[in-house]
Design an enzyme around this catalytic site. Structure first.
Site, mmCIF file in Angstrom:
data_model
loop_
_atom_site.group_PDB
_atom_site.id
_atom_site.type_symbol
_atom_site.label_atom_id
_atom_site.label_comp_id
_atom_site.label_asym_id
_atom_site.label_seq_id
_atom_site.Cartn_x
_atom_site.Cartn_y
_atom_site.Cartn_z
ATOM 1 N N LYS A 18 0.833 -1.214 0.000
ATOM 2 C CA LYS A 18 0.000 0.000 0.000
ATOM 3 C C LYS A 18 0.869 1.266 0.000
ATOM 4 O O LYS A 18 0.665 2.170 -0.800
ATOM 5 C CB LYS A 18 -0.951 0.004 1.221
ATOM 6 C CG LYS A 18 -1.860 -1.221 1.292
ATOM 7 C CD LYS A 18 -2.826 -1.174 2.457
ATOM 8 C CE LYS A 18 -2.180 -1.193 3.820
ATOM 9 N NZ LYS A 18 -1.469 -2.452 4.152
ATOM 10 N N ARG A 93 -10.127 0.165 8.532
ATOM 11 C CA ARG A 93 -9.626 -1.181 8.821
ATOM 12 C C ARG A 93 -10.650 -2.011 9.580
ATOM 13 O O ARG A 93 -10.384 -3.157 9.903
ATOM 14 C CB ARG A 93 -8.388 -1.044 9.693
ATOM 15 C CG ARG A 93 -7.085 -1.462 9.035
ATOM 16 C CD ARG A 93 -6.038 -1.297 10.104
ATOM 17 N NE ARG A 93 -4.777 -1.848 9.861
ATOM 18 C CZ ARG A 93 -3.755 -1.211 9.303
ATOM 19 N NH1 ARG A 93 -3.906 -0.018 8.803
ATOM 20 N NH2 ARG A 93 -2.592 -1.786 9.242
ATOM 21 N N ARG A 132 11.681 -5.396 5.299
ATOM 22 C CA ARG A 132 11.404 -3.979 4.983
ATOM 23 C C ARG A 132 12.312 -3.028 5.766
ATOM 24 O O ARG A 132 12.610 -3.218 6.919
ATOM 25 C CB ARG A 132 9.954 -3.644 5.332
ATOM 26 C CG ARG A 132 9.677 -2.140 5.199
ATOM 27 C CD ARG A 132 8.241 -1.785 5.253
ATOM 28 N NE ARG A 132 7.522 -2.403 6.333
ATOM 29 C CZ ARG A 132 6.195 -2.412 6.414
ATOM 30 N NH1 ARG A 132 5.485 -1.841 5.470
ATOM 31 N NH2 ARG A 132 5.602 -2.983 7.428
ATOM 32 N N ARG A 165 11.027 -0.879 11.249
ATOM 33 C CA ARG A 165 9.926 -0.569 12.163
ATOM 34 C C ARG A 165 9.903 -1.552 13.325
ATOM 35 O O ARG A 165 10.180 -2.735 13.146
ATOM 36 C CB ARG A 165 8.591 -0.643 11.416
ATOM 37 C CG ARG A 165 8.121 0.691 10.893
ATOM 38 C CD ARG A 165 6.964 0.603 9.956
ATOM 39 N NE ARG A 165 5.840 -0.218 10.377
ATOM 40 C CZ ARG A 165 4.719 -0.354 9.681
ATOM 41 N NH1 ARG A 165 4.584 0.293 8.537
ATOM 42 N NH2 ARG A 165 3.743 -1.104 10.102
ATOM 43 N N ARG A 176 -0.288 -9.374 13.156
ATOM 44 C CA ARG A 176 -0.926 -8.346 12.303
ATOM 45 C C ARG A 176 -1.737 -9.013 11.190
ATOM 46 O O ARG A 176 -2.812 -8.535 10.820
ATOM 47 C CB ARG A 176 0.141 -7.410 11.719
ATOM 48 C CG ARG A 176 0.618 -6.387 12.744
ATOM 49 C CD ARG A 176 1.950 -5.779 12.376
ATOM 50 N NE ARG A 176 1.959 -5.058 11.124
ATOM 51 C CZ ARG A 176 3.073 -4.739 10.473
ATOM 52 N NH1 ARG A 176 4.252 -5.079 10.955
ATOM 53 N NH2 ARG A 176 3.000 -4.074 9.344
HETATM 54 P P1 AP5 Z 1 4.810 -1.538 1.934
HETATM 55 O O1 AP5 Z 1 4.507 -0.736 0.730
HETATM 56 O O2 AP5 Z 1 5.570 -0.874 3.030
HETATM 57 O O3 AP5 Z 1 3.494 -2.266 2.472
HETATM 58 P P2 AP5 Z 1 2.203 -1.683 3.234
HETATM 59 O O4 AP5 Z 1 1.019 -2.391 2.632
HETATM 60 O O5 AP5 Z 1 2.212 -0.198 3.223
HETATM 61 O O6 AP5 Z 1 2.484 -2.315 4.654
HETATM 62 P P3 AP5 Z 1 2.348 -1.777 6.151
HETATM 63 O O7 AP5 Z 1 3.035 -2.837 6.993
HETATM 64 O O8 AP5 Z 1 2.822 -0.377 6.302
HETATM 65 O O9 AP5 Z 1 0.865 -1.892 6.387
HETATM 66 P P4 AP5 Z 1 0.205 -2.067 7.677
HETATM 67 O O10 AP5 Z 1 -1.168 -2.010 7.174
HETATM 68 O O11 AP5 Z 1 0.513 -3.255 8.508
HETATM 69 O O12 AP5 Z 1 0.841 -0.914 8.592
HETATM 70 P P5 AP5 Z 1 0.309 0.503 9.015
HETATM 71 O O13 AP5 Z 1 1.443 1.419 9.047
HETATM 72 O O14 AP5 Z 1 -0.911 0.872 8.242
HETATM 73 O O15 AP5 Z 1 5.628 -2.836 1.428
HETATM 74 C C1 AP5 Z 1 6.132 -3.770 2.348
HETATM 75 C C2 AP5 Z 1 7.522 -4.243 1.886
HETATM 76 O O16 AP5 Z 1 7.384 -5.015 0.703
HETATM 77 C C3 AP5 Z 1 8.493 -3.103 1.574
HETATM 78 O O17 AP5 Z 1 9.759 -3.465 2.004
HETATM 79 C C4 AP5 Z 1 8.435 -2.996 0.026
HETATM 80 O O18 AP5 Z 1 9.668 -2.545 -0.522
HETATM 81 C C5 AP5 Z 1 8.126 -4.432 -0.375
HETATM 82 N N1 AP5 Z 1 7.273 -4.530 -1.559
HETATM 83 C C6 AP5 Z 1 6.187 -3.770 -1.846
HETATM 84 N N2 AP5 Z 1 5.619 -4.167 -3.001
HETATM 85 C C7 AP5 Z 1 6.352 -5.233 -3.429
HETATM 86 C C8 AP5 Z 1 6.257 -6.097 -4.572
HETATM 87 N N3 AP5 Z 1 5.288 -5.946 -5.499
HETATM 88 N N4 AP5 Z 1 7.170 -7.065 -4.700
HETATM 89 C C9 AP5 Z 1 8.158 -7.243 -3.765
HETATM 90 N N5 AP5 Z 1 8.304 -6.446 -2.671
HETATM 91 C C10 AP5 Z 1 7.403 -5.458 -2.502
HETATM 92 O O19 AP5 Z 1 -0.209 0.193 10.495
HETATM 93 C C11 AP5 Z 1 0.689 -0.053 11.554
HETATM 94 C C12 AP5 Z 1 -0.102 -0.186 12.861
HETATM 95 O O20 AP5 Z 1 -0.789 1.052 13.153
HETATM 96 C C13 AP5 Z 1 -1.218 -1.255 12.850
HETATM 97 O O21 AP5 Z 1 -0.717 -2.549 13.166
HETATM 98 C C14 AP5 Z 1 -2.156 -0.696 13.932
HETATM 99 O O22 AP5 Z 1 -1.669 -0.955 15.232
HETATM 100 C C15 AP5 Z 1 -2.087 0.815 13.702
HETATM 101 N N6 AP5 Z 1 -3.125 1.280 12.739
HETATM 102 C C16 AP5 Z 1 -2.899 1.842 11.518
HETATM 103 N N7 AP5 Z 1 -4.060 2.135 10.919
HETATM 104 C C17 AP5 Z 1 -5.053 1.747 11.769
HETATM 105 C C18 AP5 Z 1 -6.469 1.767 11.686
HETATM 106 N N8 AP5 Z 1 -7.114 2.240 10.607
HETATM 107 N N9 AP5 Z 1 -7.166 1.283 12.750
HETATM 108 C C19 AP5 Z 1 -6.541 0.823 13.852
HETATM 109 N N10 AP5 Z 1 -5.190 0.759 13.980
HETATM 110 C C20 AP5 Z 1 -4.442 1.216 12.935
#
Ligand code: AP5
Length: 224
Positions: A18, A93, A132, A165, A176
């Protein structure tokens, strides 16, 4: 003639790409990237009450409670730079978050235009999470295997230091994913029913995913 604000949601499990894709789409679509995880991490870095509250959930890979999350994101969407809409990443979410967002938009006669559902198998996600690295300055994501920086440990874009992270350990990653399947995946049916959902294969090279996402939104951002 006015331009109707455009709201696009990037939906997908942790590490489905994402954030990686948002940096490309936001430029192409000229929309601000609103990522709930980034908003929490910003608050955490600045040691706000919100950040400290969120930390206890984030460290365990649990969701931050809906009331806190909804208030934070709706407040962000009310900022002037979101007047033309937003590219949402990581929010909503839960069904409660989706309903709150729908209600807030409906009050302004608006709606979600498209939900891009990025599909990637769980085992691939674990490999992506544990490898990552992120730029401490601009947040650009890298991967030790799949997207290496030109110079080890340094961001290609601004020379910032790369870091891992705290919630990117294998144990937290597995939790997660479990949380995603229990609490977030019901949104797939919710948005499919609303006619807004498009499935995109996220298990292909980054550029190919970008192309598929761009094709799925190519009809949006038209002048009405
Ligand atoms: P990346 O692009 O970083 O993936 P992402 O989908 O953005 O992953 P996140 O881990 O950031 O999502 P998340 O939903 O768990 O975390 P968030 O910060 O929202 O890609 C991942 C890796 O893969 C990178 O190294 C990239 O280079 C590689 N990659 C990408 N595409 C690729 C491909 N096609 N091929 C190969 N490699 C690839 O949330 C964190 C925490 O915050 C949650 O756990 C929760 O506690 C809290 N939180 C956030 N939002 C909410 C909400 N709405 N409600 C409640 N709690 C929340």
């Amino acid at each position: 003639m006015t331009t109707k604000p455009t709201y696009i949601i990037l939906l997908g499990p942790p590490a489905s790409g994402k954030g990686t894709q948002a940096t490309k789409l936001r430029e192409a679509l000229d929309l601000p990237h609103v990522a709930s995880g980034d908003l929490f991490r910003y608050n955490l870095k600045n040691e706000t009450a919100l950040g400290l509250k969120a930390k206890q959930y984030m460290d365990r890979g649990e969701l931050v409670p809906d009331d806190v999350t909804i208030a934070m994101v709706l407040d962000r969407l009310a900022q002037p730079d979101c007047a033309g809409g937003a590219l949402l990443d990581g929010f909503p979410r839960t069904i409660a978050q989706a309903e709150a967002l729908d209600a807030a938009l409906a009050r302004q006669g608006l709606n979600i235009d498209r939900v891009l559902n990025i599909l990637v198998p769980d085992e691939e996600l674990i490999a992506r999470i544990t490898g990552r690295r992120l730029c401490r300055t601009c947040g650009e994501p890298y991967h030790m295997m799949f997207k290496k920086p030109k110079v080890s440990g340094i961001c290609d874009l601004d020379g910032g230091e790369l870091y891992q992270r705290a919630d990117d350990t294998e144990e937290t990653a597995r939790n997660r994913l479990e949380v995603y399947w229990k609490q977030t995946s019901p949104l797939i049916a919710y948005y499919r029913e609303a006619g807004a959902l498009v499935d995109v294969d996220g298990n292909q090279p980054i550029a190919a995913v970008t192309q598929a996402l761009m094709a799925a939104v190519s009809d949006l951002k038209t002048i009405e």
